[in-house]
Scaffold this motif. Structure first.
Motif, PDB file in Angstrom:
ATOM      1  N   UNK A  75     -10.800  -5.853   4.702  1.00 10.17           N
ATOM      2  CA  UNK A  75      -9.812  -4.218   4.551  1.00 10.17           C
ATOM      3  C   UNK A  75      -8.954  -5.186   5.056  1.00 10.17           C
ATOM      4  N   UNK A  76      -8.872  -6.012   6.502  1.00  8.56           N
ATOM      5  CA  UNK A  76      -7.082  -5.713   6.535  1.00  8.56           C
ATOM      6  C   UNK A  76      -6.637  -6.782   5.823  1.00  8.56           C
ATOM      7  N   UNK A  77      -6.899  -7.738   4.598  1.00 10.82           N
ATOM      8  CA  UNK A  77      -6.355  -8.223   3.767  1.00 10.82           C
ATOM      9  C   UNK A  77      -5.777  -7.320   2.600  1.00 10.82           C
ATOM     10  N   UNK A  78      -6.710  -6.212   2.485  1.00 12.71           N
ATOM     11  CA  UNK A  78      -6.514  -5.743   0.973  1.00 12.71           C
ATOM     12  C   UNK A  78      -5.422  -4.030   1.851  1.00 12.71           C
ATOM     13  N   UNK A  79      -5.608  -3.791   2.742  1.00  7.80           N
ATOM     14  CA  UNK A  79      -4.916  -2.097   2.630  1.00  7.80           C
ATOM     15  C   UNK A  79      -3.773  -2.697   3.269  1.00  7.80           C
ATOM     16  N   UNK A  80      -2.695  -1.768   3.201  1.00  7.44           N
ATOM     17  CA  UNK A  80      -1.267  -1.691   3.167  1.00  7.44           C
ATOM     18  C   UNK A  80      -0.805  -3.080   3.267  1.00  7.44           C
ATOM     19  N   UNK A  81      -0.777  -3.397   2.020  1.00  3.98           N
ATOM     20  CA  UNK A  81      -0.265  -4.537   1.516  1.00  3.98           C
ATOM     21  C   UNK A  81       0.975  -4.543  -0.036  1.00  3.98           C
ATOM     22  N   UNK A  82       1.577  -4.401   0.493  1.00  2.00           N
ATOM     23  CA  UNK A  82       3.550  -4.011  -0.867  1.00  2.00           C
ATOM     24  C   UNK A  82       3.774  -5.715  -0.411  1.00  2.00           C
ATOM     25  N   UNK A  83       4.256  -6.289  -1.273  1.00  2.00           N
ATOM     26  CA  UNK A  83       4.836  -7.149  -1.249  1.00  2.00           C
ATOM     27  C   UNK A  83       5.905  -7.059  -0.936  1.00  2.00           C
ATOM     28  N   UNK A  84       6.776  -7.945   0.323  1.00  2.00           N
ATOM     29  CA  UNK A  84       7.334  -8.027   1.007  1.00  2.00           C
ATOM     30  C   UNK A  84       7.404  -7.020   1.665  1.00  2.00           C
ATOM     31  N   UNK A  85       6.720  -6.246   3.006  1.00  2.00           N
ATOM     32  CA  UNK A  85       6.997  -5.110   3.425  1.00  2.00           C
ATOM     33  C   UNK A  85       5.754  -5.445   4.505  1.00  2.00           C
ATOM     34  N   UNK A  86       5.760  -5.615   6.248  1.00  2.00           N
ATOM     35  CA  UNK A  86       4.404  -6.363   6.600  1.00  2.00           C
ATOM     36  C   UNK A  86       3.915  -5.059   6.868  1.00  2.00           C
ATOM     37  N   UNK A  87       2.525  -4.989   7.038  1.00  2.00           N
ATOM     38  CA  UNK A  87       1.827  -3.842   7.140  1.00  2.00           C
ATOM     39  C   UNK A  87       1.928  -3.341   7.902  1.00  2.00           C
ATOM     40  N   UNK A  88       1.537  -2.097   8.135  1.00  2.00           N
ATOM     41  CA  UNK A  88       1.113  -1.015   9.452  1.00  2.00           C
ATOM     42  C   UNK A  88      -0.240  -0.464  10.337  1.00  2.00           C
ATOM     43  N   UNK A  89      -1.092  -0.699   9.300  1.00  2.00           N
ATOM     44  CA  UNK A  89      -2.294  -0.668  10.148  1.00  2.00           C
ATOM     45  C   UNK A  89      -3.451  -1.436   9.822  1.00  2.00           C
ATOM     46  N   UNK A  90      -4.650  -1.588  10.398  1.00  2.00           N
ATOM     47  CA  UNK A  90      -5.943  -2.385  10.356  1.00  2.00           C
ATOM     48  C   UNK A  90      -6.160  -2.314   8.887  1.00  2.00           C
ATOM     49  N   UNK A  91      -6.134  -0.966   8.411  1.00  2.00           N
ATOM     50  CA  UNK A  91      -7.654  -0.767   7.184  1.00  2.00           C
ATOM     51  C   UNK A  91      -8.756  -0.427   7.574  1.00  2.00           C
ATOM     52  N   UNK A  92      -9.314  -0.909   8.826  1.00  2.00           N
ATOM     53  CA  UNK A  92     -10.474  -0.342   8.696  1.00  2.00           C
ATOM     54  C   UNK A  92     -10.878   1.599   9.052  1.00  2.00           C
ATOM     55  N   UNK A  93     -12.027   1.932   9.368  1.00  2.00           N
ATOM     56  CA  UNK A  93     -12.639   3.008   9.823  1.00  2.00           C
ATOM     57  C   UNK A  93     -12.272   3.345  11.467  1.00  2.00           C
TER      58      UNK A  93
END
Length: 443
Positions: free
Chosen positions: A303-321
């Motif tokens: 979930x950290x790999x997949x969530x909040x993934x946008x090209x060219x943008x640093x993710x803002x959250x860890x994706x976990x529950x």
């Protein structure tokens, strides 16, 4: 016998009776309570092993094991085997032939669908599944639940492969499986009839689906709950695997279980959007989850790999529950491997020690560490309905031996030099990736 990961390696050629001296074991897992406990919750322990079984467990230095050869573990942490409650063995190890260059959820769905249609024969699924099981066994896992893509012809291909693997691995890894399809398929009578027949034929008693906020979610859930009630099956759902706080199928599942008085076990995975719900909505959802008796599995690495993934943008959250909040409400919580080297997650190795190590960092499963240790064994065993052998005389001598002397050392390194004992004997190392070159499309 030679154990490679102790401070002073030792060898007992053909010895069936020997002692592990100075093993650092969590006191909560020991059959006695009269030994000093360190700040991490460990007690120094001596364990006598005879013919693959635990013969005696005693505080370190207080045992009298006669002339049994002794191996000094010098305070190395000794763990029981792991339980991995959420995996996808049928998808594993296809990244090279089906890469997901965008790394996002939509790209993963597309890559898997194309690869499944083109390549998922019985021999292909069987080969990759067997490689997964040998890897997990070498890492110290004793039980696995996998989700199996169950749509159209693939249902008839993959389920017999799983049933054969379950029998072949019986006594080494306890295997369970749940079908995986979008909840809309529950509205298709022909699909559900095939799923019921296949689970009956393969001796599986777990029904599942991917759930999200579609117009007929409640109707689909009622069909799945009704079938599980009629058959006496458990349920296992993929839930709200997104960053949309409006994704609230977790609450709908909990309310359905409460309304129907569902008698079986329900495991829900991912539940990512729960952590983004506002301070009014989230506590109400968690309260319903606790009341319904659901178990929740978080998949921290995928979930950290997949969530909040946008090209060219640093993710803002860890994706976990919201795992801490769920645990505080009395919910049975755990972590698991999820996908391995496929379009949903390019990494991983079905190594629950890696999952635990990364889970500590991603989800802050520490301080105290010992309070979170059940997330990789006892909690998933409860969710899967497994009866684990305790650390008592007569139990199988199944251990993971490490050189770490506390939790910080345990999680500071990957413990690649661990020794896994099954029935008192060390197991073979993980298989080489070169074995599946042909399956991965390499020459």
């Amino acid at each position: 016998m030679r154990l490679r990961n102790v401070n002073a390696p030792f060898s007992f050629a053909g010895t069936k009776r020997f002692a592990l001296a100075g093993a650092r074991i969590l006191a909560s897992r020991l059959p006695y309570r009269d030994a000093p406990v360190d700040r991490d919750g460990f007690a120094l322990t001596d364990v006598l092993i005879d013919e693959g079984r635990i013969a005696e467990v005693a505080p370190a230095g207080r045992s009298d094991f006669g002339d049994a050869p002794k191996a000094s573990l010098a305070g190395g942490v000794v763990l029981p085997t792991f339980v991995d409650a959420h995996t996808h063995l049928d998808k594993a190890h296809i990244w090279r032939r089906a890469p997901n260059p965008t790394g996002d959820f939509e790209g993963a769905l597309k890559a898997v669908a194309e690869d499944r249609a083109a390549r998922w024969t019985a021999s292909d699924v069987a080969g990759r599944m067997d490689f997964c099981l040998r890897t997990a066994y070498a890492s110290g896992t004793a039980a696995i639940r996998t989700h199996i893509d169950s749509i159209g012809a693939q249902t008839r291909i993959s389920w017999p492969v799983f049933a054969e693997a379950r029998e072949r691995w019986r006594g080494r890894i306890d295997l369970q499986a749940a079908p995986l399809f979008s909840v809309e398929f529950a509205l298709d009578e022909a699909h559900m009839a095939e799923i019921e027949a296949m689970l009956d034929a393969c001796g599986s008693n777990i029904l599942g689906a991917v759930t999200y906020m579609v117009p007929r979610l409640s109707e689909g859930l009622d069909i799945l709950f009704a079938l599980a009630e009629r058959k006496g099956w458990d349920l296992d759902f993929h839930v709200d695997e997104s960053a949309d706080p409006a994704a609230r199928s977790l609450g709908v599942i909990a309310e359905t279980a409460i309304r129907r008085g569902f008698p079986g076990r329900i495991l829900v995975g991912h539940c990512c959007s729960l952590s983004l719900q506002n301070e009014e909505r989230q506590p109400r959802t968690i309260e319903a989850v606790a009341k319904a008796g659901l178990s929740v599995v978080s998949l921290p690495m995928c979930n950290m790999f997949l969530q909040d993934r946008q090209g060219g943008r640093t993710p803002r959250w860890r994706g976990v529950t919201a795992l801490h909040e769920l645990k505080a409400a009395g919910v049975n919580v755990m972590i698991a491997s999820d996908n391995v080297r496929d379009p949903f997650y390019a990494y991983g190795d079905l190594d629950m020690l890696e999952v635990w190590r990364e889970g500590v960092r991603i989800l802050h499963l520490d301080y105290p560490f010992a309070d979170w240790a059940p997330v990789v064994r006892e909690a998933p065993a409860r969710a899967m309905g497994l009866s684990l052998e305790s650390l008592r005389p007569g139990a199988r001598a199944d251990f993971i031996l490490t050189r770490a002397r506390d939790f910080t050392e345990l999680f500071a390194r990957p413990q690649a030099d661990r020794t896994v004992l099954r029935d008192g004997a060390p197991v073979a190392p993980a298989p080489d990736y070169a074995e599946i070159d042909g399956l991965e499309g390499l020459s």
